[in-house]
Write a protein that holds these residues in place. Structure first.
Motif, PDB file in Angstrom:
ATOM      1  N   ARG A 145      62.503  14.129  59.979  1.00  0.00           N
ATOM      2  CA  ARG A 145      61.775  13.093  59.326  1.00  0.00           C
ATOM      3  C   ARG A 145      61.257  13.278  57.975  1.00  0.00           C
ATOM      4  NH1 ARG A 145      55.565  12.071  58.280  1.00  0.00           N
ATOM      5  NH2 ARG A 145      54.818  10.080  59.240  1.00  0.00           N
ATOM      6  N   THR A 146      61.177  11.733  57.642  1.00  0.00           N
ATOM      7  CA  THR A 146      60.745  11.529  55.584  1.00  0.00           C
ATOM      8  C   THR A 146      59.597  10.254  55.937  1.00  0.00           C
ATOM      9  OG1 THR A 146      63.227  11.563  56.003  1.00  0.00           O
ATOM     10  CG2 THR A 146      61.708  10.310  53.860  1.00  0.00           C
ATOM     11  N   ASP A 147      58.346  10.563  54.672  1.00  0.00           N
ATOM     12  CA  ASP A 147      57.561   9.857  54.449  1.00  0.00           C
ATOM     13  C   ASP A 147      57.533   8.581  54.708  1.00  0.00           C
ATOM     14  OD1 ASP A 147      55.245   8.956  53.551  1.00  0.00           O
ATOM     15  OD2 ASP A 147      54.522  10.382  52.197  1.00  0.00           O
ATOM     16  N   PRO A 148      57.264   7.997  55.794  1.00  0.00           N
ATOM     17  CA  PRO A 148      57.398   6.199  55.991  1.00  0.00           C
ATOM     18  C   PRO A 148      56.974   5.432  54.421  1.00  0.00           C
ATOM     19  CG  PRO A 148      56.128   6.717  57.590  1.00  0.00           C
ATOM     20  CD  PRO A 148      56.225   8.228  56.847  1.00  0.00           C
ATOM     21  N   ALA A 149      56.537   6.033  53.850  1.00  0.00           N
ATOM     22  CA  ALA A 149      56.469   5.114  52.408  1.00  0.00           C
ATOM     23  C   ALA A 149      57.567   5.032  50.712  1.00  0.00           C
ATOM     24  CB  ALA A 149      55.101   5.491  51.658  1.00  0.00           C
ATOM     25  N   LEU A 150      58.190   6.965  51.795  1.00  0.00           N
ATOM     26  CA  LEU A 150      59.278   6.917  50.482  1.00  0.00           C
ATOM     27  C   LEU A 150      60.691   7.148  51.491  1.00  0.00           C
ATOM     28  CD1 LEU A 150      58.337  10.325  49.682  1.00  0.00           C
ATOM     29  CD2 LEU A 150      58.127   8.117  48.327  1.00  0.00           C
ATOM     30  N   ARG A 151      61.353   6.437  52.353  1.00  0.00           N
ATOM     31  CA  ARG A 151      62.147   5.756  53.429  1.00  0.00           C
ATOM     32  C   ARG A 151      63.104   4.930  52.719  1.00  0.00           C
ATOM     33  NH1 ARG A 151      59.496   6.025  59.395  1.00  0.00           N
ATOM     34  NH2 ARG A 151      59.297   8.283  58.883  1.00  0.00           N
ATOM     35  N   GLY A 152      64.317   5.137  52.725  1.00  0.00           N
ATOM     36  CA  GLY A 152      64.900   4.568  52.164  1.00  0.00           C
ATOM     37  C   GLY A 152      65.554   4.931  50.663  1.00  0.00           C
ATOM     38  N   ARG A 153      65.052   6.684  50.241  1.00  0.00           N
ATOM     39  CA  ARG A 153      65.915   6.476  48.936  1.00  0.00           C
ATOM     40  C   ARG A 153      66.217   8.265  48.922  1.00  0.00           C
ATOM     41  NH1 ARG A 153      59.655   6.483  45.753  1.00  0.00           N
ATOM     42  NH2 ARG A 153      59.057   4.068  46.513  1.00  0.00           N
ATOM     43  N   THR A 158      51.222  25.585  57.068  1.00  0.00           N
ATOM     44  CA  THR A 158      50.276  24.576  55.808  1.00  0.00           C
ATOM     45  C   THR A 158      49.758  23.867  56.707  1.00  0.00           C
ATOM     46  OG1 THR A 158      51.697  23.335  54.977  1.00  0.00           O
ATOM     47  CG2 THR A 158      51.860  25.718  53.899  1.00  0.00           C
ATOM     48  N   PRO A 159      48.017  23.105  56.048  1.00  0.00           N
ATOM     49  CA  PRO A 159      47.687  22.703  56.875  1.00  0.00           C
ATOM     50  C   PRO A 159      48.300  21.248  56.279  1.00  0.00           C
ATOM     51  CG  PRO A 159      45.964  23.857  55.470  1.00  0.00           C
ATOM     52  CD  PRO A 159      47.751  24.446  55.334  1.00  0.00           C
ATOM     53  N   ALA A 160      49.253  21.423  55.257  1.00  0.00           N
ATOM     54  CA  ALA A 160      49.573  19.630  54.124  1.00  0.00           C
ATOM     55  C   ALA A 160      51.153  19.546  55.399  1.00  0.00           C
ATOM     56  CB  ALA A 160      49.839  20.378  52.732  1.00  0.00           C
ATOM     57  N   LEU A 161      51.331  20.788  56.282  1.00  0.00           N
ATOM     58  CA  LEU A 161      52.821  20.458  56.376  1.00  0.00           C
ATOM     59  C   LEU A 161      52.192  20.628  58.061  1.00  0.00           C
ATOM     60  CD1 LEU A 161      56.138  20.055  56.695  1.00  0.00           C
ATOM     61  CD2 LEU A 161      55.755  23.153  56.920  1.00  0.00           C
ATOM     62  N   ALA A 162      51.435  20.508  58.446  1.00  0.00           N
ATOM     63  CA  ALA A 162      50.839  20.739  59.968  1.00  0.00           C
ATOM     64  C   ALA A 162      50.250  19.116  60.230  1.00  0.00           C
ATOM     65  CB  ALA A 162      49.671  20.943  60.576  1.00  0.00           C
ATOM     66  N   GLU A 163      49.602  18.255  59.061  1.00  0.00           N
ATOM     67  CA  GLU A 163      49.074  17.506  58.552  1.00  0.00           C
ATOM     68  C   GLU A 163      51.039  15.735  58.811  1.00  0.00           C
ATOM     69  OE1 GLU A 163      47.257  13.781  56.074  1.00  0.00           O
ATOM     70  OE2 GLU A 163      45.870  16.226  55.785  1.00  0.00           O
ATOM     71  N   PHE A 164      51.338  16.566  58.578  1.00  0.00           N
ATOM     72  CA  PHE A 164      52.925  15.579  58.054  1.00  0.00           C
ATOM     73  C   PHE A 164      53.195  15.849  59.674  1.00  0.00           C
ATOM     74  CE2 PHE A 164      57.575  14.972  57.010  1.00  0.00           C
ATOM     75  CZ  PHE A 164      57.265  14.070  56.368  1.00  0.00           C
ATOM     76  N   LEU A 165      53.791  16.478  59.973  1.00  0.00           N
ATOM     77  CA  LEU A 165      54.387  16.885  61.939  1.00  0.00           C
ATOM     78  C   LEU A 165      53.290  15.599  62.752  1.00  0.00           C
ATOM     79  CD1 LEU A 165      55.896  20.048  61.099  1.00  0.00           C
ATOM     80  CD2 LEU A 165      57.028  17.988  61.533  1.00  0.00           C
ATOM     81  N   ALA A 215      51.863  13.720  62.303  1.00  0.00           N
ATOM     82  CA  ALA A 215      52.011  11.873  61.971  1.00  0.00           C
ATOM     83  C   ALA A 215      53.211  11.520  62.567  1.00  0.00           C
ATOM     84  CB  ALA A 215      52.067  11.842  60.413  1.00  0.00           C
ATOM     85  N   HIS A 216      54.796  12.611  62.278  1.00  0.00           N
ATOM     86  CA  HIS A 216      56.116  12.364  63.390  1.00  0.00           C
ATOM     87  C   HIS A 216      55.202  12.530  64.286  1.00  0.00           C
ATOM     88  CE1 HIS A 216      60.100  12.720  64.091  1.00  0.00           C
ATOM     89  NE2 HIS A 216      59.556  14.182  65.046  1.00  0.00           N
ATOM     90  N   HIS A 217      54.907  12.621  64.686  1.00  0.00           N
ATOM     91  CA  HIS A 217      54.814  12.810  66.858  1.00  0.00           C
ATOM     92  C   HIS A 217      53.773  11.547  67.448  1.00  0.00           C
ATOM     93  CE1 HIS A 217      55.415  16.514  68.511  1.00  0.00           C
ATOM     94  NE2 HIS A 217      55.455  16.957  67.511  1.00  0.00           N
ATOM     95  N   ALA A 218      52.709  11.124  66.609  1.00  0.00           N
ATOM     96  CA  ALA A 218      52.416   9.799  66.262  1.00  0.00           C
ATOM     97  C   ALA A 218      53.166   8.718  66.436  1.00  0.00           C
ATOM     98  CB  ALA A 218      50.934   9.661  65.455  1.00  0.00           C
ATOM     99  N   GLU A 219      53.866   8.948  65.350  1.00  0.00           N
ATOM    100  CA  GLU A 219      55.331   7.294  65.058  1.00  0.00           C
ATOM    101  C   GLU A 219      56.111   7.515  65.761  1.00  0.00           C
ATOM    102  OE1 GLU A 219      56.771   6.511  60.983  1.00  0.00           O
ATOM    103  OE2 GLU A 219      57.506   8.541  61.514  1.00  0.00           O
TER     104      GLU A 219
END
Length: 165
Positions: A79-87, A12-19, A21-25
């Motif tokens: 990977r966890t969305d950086p804005a939601l880490r620690g939850r 899916t486009p949203a999941l592809a974008e999420f992954l 971002a994982h590589h970029a991070e």
């Protein structure tokens, strides 16, 4: 915050974008030859079970299990969305993946993660789940940018069909 974790079998486009971002991070954590995250297409290949966690329909966590050999799988693409880490989302994904492996009769889970300080929280989460430091496994070679960990799983009394989850 309630996470829904499901197996992913199509892009899916949203999941592809999420992954992506994982590589970029991960780019700043090690040279390219020492970064072992799988690209999205390889996460959808045979022998890999990709899962995504979503909140309100938006991907917020990923994790995968890839076959190393019979009874041994590798944890990939956590990977966890950086804005939601620690939850607790990463912890929930990890618990889900361990349960999935146990239910299918997998006896050992291993992982390769970075040795950079960026990965300290991840290594702590894995250690808290019972993973212990180990040496390279599968096709990995010793690498100063890598940390290897493994977890022995209890032998399941009944292994379930791999397509039921």
């Amino acid at each position: 915050m309630s996470i829904v974790i499901e197996r992913v079998e199509t892009a899916t486009p949203a999941l592809a974008e999420f992954l992506v971002a994982h590589h970029a991070e991960l780019e700043h954590t090690a040279p390219a030859e020492s970064r072992h995250a799988l690209v999205f297409e390889r996460l959808l290949a045979p022998g890999v079970r990709l899962f995504a966690g979503s909140v309100d329909g938006r991907p917020v966590a990923t994790g995968a299990l890839a076959t190393v050999e019979d009874g041994h799988e590798e944890l990939k693409s956590m990977r966890t969305d950086p804005a939601l880490r620690g939850r607790g989302l990463g912890k929930a994904m990890l618990a889900f993946l361990i349960a999935d492996a146990e239910e299918r009769g997998i006896r050992r889970l291993s992982l390769e993660t970075g040795s950079d300080d960026f990965f300290i929280p991840a290594r702590g989460m894995y250690a808290a789940a019972g993973f212990r430091e180990s040496g390279p496994f599968g096709r990995y070679l010793p690498d100063p940018y890598s940390a290897f960990m493994t977890l022995a799983l209890p032998v399941a009394s009944v292994a379930h069909d791999s397509h039921t989850r």
